[in-house]
Structure formats: structure tokens, C-alpha cells
Write a protein that holds these residues in place. Structure first.
Motif, mmCIF file in Angstrom:
data_model
loop_
_atom_site.group_PDB
_atom_site.id
_atom_site.type_symbol
_atom_site.label_atom_id
_atom_site.label_comp_id
_atom_site.label_asym_id
_atom_site.label_seq_id
_atom_site.Cartn_x
_atom_site.Cartn_y
_atom_site.Cartn_z
ATOM 1 N N SER A 213 17.514 -43.996 7.940
ATOM 2 C CA SER A 213 16.343 -44.069 8.829
ATOM 3 C C SER A 213 16.773 -44.185 10.284
ATOM 4 O O SER A 213 16.145 -43.595 11.170
ATOM 5 C CB SER A 213 15.467 -45.267 8.447
ATOM 6 O OG SER A 213 14.995 -45.100 7.141
ATOM 7 N N ASP A 221 11.291 -42.165 7.895
ATOM 8 C CA ASP A 221 11.899 -43.390 7.365
ATOM 9 C C ASP A 221 12.284 -43.188 5.895
ATOM 10 O O ASP A 221 11.598 -43.671 4.995
ATOM 11 C CB ASP A 221 10.874 -44.531 7.515
ATOM 12 C CG ASP A 221 11.494 -45.900 7.315
ATOM 13 O OD1 ASP A 221 12.658 -45.971 6.866
ATOM 14 O OD2 ASP A 221 10.820 -46.897 7.596
ATOM 15 N N ALA A 223 14.581 -44.549 4.166
ATOM 16 C CA ALA A 223 14.876 -45.815 3.473
ATOM 17 C C ALA A 223 13.591 -46.387 2.881
ATOM 18 O O ALA A 223 13.582 -46.889 1.750
ATOM 19 C CB ALA A 223 15.507 -46.818 4.437
ATOM 20 N N SER A 224 12.505 -46.272 3.620
ATOM 21 C CA SER A 224 11.218 -46.768 3.120
ATOM 22 C C SER A 224 10.759 -45.930 1.929
ATOM 23 O O SER A 224 10.314 -46.471 0.921
ATOM 24 C CB SER A 224 10.174 -46.720 4.242
ATOM 25 O OG SER A 224 8.927 -47.133 3.753
ATOM 26 N N GLN A 227 12.671 -46.929 -1.197
ATOM 27 C CA GLN A 227 12.296 -48.229 -1.777
ATOM 28 C C GLN A 227 10.940 -48.120 -2.471
ATOM 29 O O GLN A 227 10.720 -48.710 -3.527
ATOM 30 C CB GLN A 227 12.256 -49.333 -0.709
ATOM 31 C CG GLN A 227 13.525 -49.497 0.103
ATOM 32 C CD GLN A 227 14.792 -49.176 -0.634
ATOM 33 O OE1 GLN A 227 15.102 -49.780 -1.667
ATOM 34 N NE2 GLN A 227 15.564 -48.218 -0.137
ATOM 35 N N GLN A 228 10.042 -47.335 -1.871
ATOM 36 C CA GLN A 228 8.730 -47.135 -2.500
ATOM 37 C C GLN A 228 8.871 -46.373 -3.812
ATOM 38 O O GLN A 228 8.148 -46.629 -4.773
ATOM 39 C CB GLN A 228 7.797 -46.394 -1.551
ATOM 40 C CG GLN A 228 7.385 -47.239 -0.344
ATOM 41 C CD GLN A 228 6.488 -46.443 0.593
ATOM 42 O OE1 GLN A 228 5.373 -46.091 0.253
ATOM 43 N NE2 GLN A 228 6.989 -46.152 1.774
ATOM 44 N N LYS B 91 9.696 -52.100 4.714
ATOM 45 C CA LYS B 91 10.075 -50.752 4.258
ATOM 46 C C LYS B 91 9.657 -50.532 2.802
ATOM 47 O O LYS B 91 9.294 -49.422 2.418
ATOM 48 C CB LYS B 91 11.578 -50.544 4.408
ATOM 49 C CG LYS B 91 11.996 -50.411 5.867
ATOM 50 C CD LYS B 91 13.341 -49.762 5.991
ATOM 51 C CE LYS B 91 13.800 -49.671 7.422
ATOM 52 N NZ LYS B 91 13.158 -48.581 8.160
ATOM 53 N N ALA B 92 9.757 -51.586 2.008
ATOM 54 C CA ALA B 92 9.403 -51.452 0.591
ATOM 55 C C ALA B 92 7.921 -51.711 0.364
ATOM 56 O O ALA B 92 7.339 -51.226 -0.596
ATOM 57 C CB ALA B 92 10.238 -52.415 -0.246
#
Lengths: 247, 129
Positions: A213, A221, A223-224, A227-228, B91-92
Motif C-alpha cells: 500500500s 490499498d 493491504a486492506s 485483509q478483507q 485496514k482489516a
């Protein structure tokens, strides 16, 4: 306009002559408003015509000129020379990819991975023309809009320590693209994509370092997204466990 | 046939090449300290199950200089661990409200808030106040 002195240490590699890459130094007098790409173009046009590199739009849209400048993966067209004024900087091809020639890397691995995550809208059943268009609200668009800004420049792959260590890792841009389509209200391909995303070389190789990111020149992003995706694939796994289907 | 050059990647010391990699590895290493604290906690629970004498022995062993030093180190590292992971929770945990997203600071801040409330609850249950 004042001049900026810069010394470019460009990594050279000719597969027909060289056993391994080496640095070649080029002093350049730059105009103040130049980008590093302009400096490389100047070298190519006036000093050494043999340098190979990719570029096209010069406006951070095409994603062709991704390279490692002074140790950081960047678009050469978005890296102002004034940030490196009176310095010697290394210009290298994107890390973690094989070097085809000079600053040009082989992108086949990414292309294959991008295809694998099915980066397009998947419908279980297409609507007929009579049924009308697929409508989407601004809120539904916002769910995935940032991920549509990815230009596949591969700076995120050059920044990713996991991709360096585990080349099988599908990686930030391709997985972000899977997330982009999963989040699209018109799409019904989540379960199909998760077969790829939830494999060992999918999201679970991501150690959430976050450099992808930071490196993104378009402020996407990844990285986001990853993770999602970890959460989404876990939820889907539990849904399947208790006999409830996913999207 | 033209051969592309594959640059060698060292499996050792790669995390020293970039500051962000080093910081990330430090954050990962804090997990070992969390594991040590969890083991001490389990030891304490086992001591409670063993009766008043074993629990008293457990409490006494926590007061040795070496153990006090270890607990201080663990506490400091745990604060850093919590800070590091709370910082990346936005972010998560992406929360959308209409066309906007809840700011990352609010999400990380909520974690600190919940942490503070839970700490107070634990201290209350422990009879500190």
C-alpha cells in the motif's frame, strides 16, 4: 529555470552478452520540473541509445514505467528529480521479477496470476436486454472504486517481501483485483474466486507487512483488500461448514 | 534463446534491507512475548486449580527479581504489540456508512477505548477499586 545535477546509476543487463547485471553511471543535467523518467529519456536520446525501459503515457496512468528508484519502487514519471538533487541514485528494474533487459522485467508471472483470479464480472445468469441494465448505487460503487484505480504497474509486487520469498504467492495487485470484483454488486463470482484466493498461495501468504500500500502510486490499498479477503474467505469457509452457500 | 536474469533472493537478513521490513519483523517477534505471557497466565490458572497453597506459591514466584524484570519487559512489549496491531485495524475493518467510510482513526480509537474499558473491568473484578 535552474538546473539539477543528478547521477543515474542504471542497472544494465543484455541477455545476449552479460552473465549478470551491472551498474552504469550517467551524469545528467536536469531541468527543475523533470521527473526521473525525463532524465532517463534524456540519457536514451542524447547519451546512450542502448538503454531499454518501458514507458508510455508520462502521466501515471499506463503503469509502464514502474522501476526501483533509490531503493523504492516507483513510477519513474511520478518521481521528481528535485527529490534527488545533486545525488547519485540507483535506478533498477522492479524487484522480484526476472530481468529481460536493462530496466525491463518479465511480467508473465503476474499476468498468469491476474488471469487466475478472474478479474471480470461473473454472472450465474445474465439478465436479458428486456430486463434492463444492472443498476448500482453510488454507495455500492464506493465499495470497490479505489481498487479500479490499479494500473498494474507492479510496484506493490516489488515492495512485497512475501512475493520475494515465496514466488508462488498470488500477490497484492491480483488479489486486490479479486476483491474489487467480489465487492461489485453486479458480480456473483465470489465462490469461484475464493477457490483461488483461499489457497495456500492466495491471501494466507500475506504477512500484512503493508509495504504494498505504501508503494502504490495510485493510493490503492492492497493491504486492506487482502485483509478483507482473509475475513471473507474465513466467513465463507464457516458458511460452507454449516451448509450455507456464499455469493 | 534469450535468458532473463533472475536475481538471487537471500532467505536470511532480507528484513534488514528496508526499514519497514525490519519494523514489521519486530512487530511479528512481539508475538513470542505474548505467547510467554499467555503461558504465565496458564500457569496461574493451573495454580488456582491446585488450591490456595499452589496459588500462593505462584504469587511468590512472581515476586522474584528475575520474574519482575520479565513481567516488565512483557508489559512494555505487549503495549507495543497492541499499538502496532490497533494501528492497522482500519485496514482489516472497513466500515462503510452510505458513500463514506468510517475514518481509520475512529476505528483504531475504538479499539483503544474498548481496551481501556476491559482493563477497568478486570481491575474492578480483581478488587483494585
Amino acid at each position: 529555470m535552474s538546473e539539477i545535477k543528478l547521477e543515474l546509476d542504471i542497472l544494465r543487463y543484455d541477455p545476449e552478452k552479460d552473465q549478470e547485471p551491472y551498474f552504469q553511471s550517467y551524469p545528467v543535467s536536469c531541468q527543475e520540473d523533470w521527473m526521473v523518467l525525463d532524465a532517463i529519456n534524456h540519457v536514451k536520446d542524447h547519451v546512450d541509445t542502448t538503454i531499454s525501459y518501458r514507458w508510455s503515457c508520462h502521466m501515471a496512468v499506463c503503469g509502464s514505467c514502474g522501476m526501483v528508484i533509490d531503493g523504492e519502487p516507483k513510477l519513474a514519471c511520478k518521481a521528481p528529480v528535485r527529490e534527488y538533487a545533486n545525488r547519485k541514485i540507483k535506478v533498477e528494474p522492479l524487484a522480484n521479477f526476472p530481468i529481460e533487459r536493462d530496466l525491463v522485467v518479465v511480467q508473465d508471472d503476474f499476468m498468469e496470476k491476474l488471469k487466475r483470479v478472474k478479474p471480470y464480472i461473473i454472472r450465474k445468469e445474465e439478465k436479458s436486454i428486456e430486463e434492463g441494465e444492472y443498476k448500482q448505487s453510488p454507495a455500492e460503487l464506493m465499495k470497490y472504486k479505489q481498487y479500479t484505480l490499479c494500473i498494474n504497474c507492479l510496484c506493490c509486487y516489488a515492495a512485497c517481501p512475501q512475493y520475494a520469498l515465496i514466488p508462488e504467492f498470488i500477490g497484492p495487485a491480483a488479489l486486490s483485483m479479486a476483491h474489487r470484483y467480489n465487492q461489485d454488486s453486479r458480480d456473483q463470482g465470489l465462490a469461484e474466486r475464493h477457490k483461488v484466493v483461499s489457497t495456500p498461495e492466495g491471501v494466507w501468504e500475506c504477512s500484512f507487512d503493508g509495504d504494498c500500500s505504501d508503494a502504490c502510486p495510485k493510493h490503492v490499498d492492497p493491504a486492506s483488500a487482502l485483509q478483507q479477503l482473509k475475513i471473507a474467505t474465513t466467513v465463507q469457509w464457516y458458511q460452507e461448514l454449516i451448509g450455507m452457500g456464499g455469493k | 534463446m534469450i535468458m532473463a536474469y533472475v536475481r538471487p533472493v537471500s532467505r536470511y537478513g532480507w528484513y534488514l534491507k528496508r526499514r519497514s521490513y525490519t519494523v514489521h519483523m519486530l512487530q511479528e517477534i512481539t508475538s513470542f512475548f505474548i505467547a510467554i505471557f499467555a503461558l504465565i497466565l496458564l500457569w496461574g490458572i493451573a495454580a488456582v486449580a491446585g488450591g490456595p497453597e499452589s496459588y500462593q506459591a505462584f504469587l511468590t514466584s512472581l515476586t522474584s527479581p528475575g520474574m519482575v524484570l520479565l513481567l516488565w519487559v512483557l508489559t512494555i512489549v505487549m503495549f507495543y504489540h497492541a499499538y502496532a496491531w490497533f494501528s492497522v485495524t482500519p485496514k482489516a475493518m472497513v466500515i462503510q456508512k452510505g458513500e463514506d467510510f468510517v475514518p481509520g482513526g475512529a476505528i483504531a480509537g475504538a479499539h483503544y477505548g474498548i481496551w481501556a474499558v476491559l482493563t477497568l473491568v478486570v481491575l474492578f473484578l480483581a478488587g483494585v477499586f
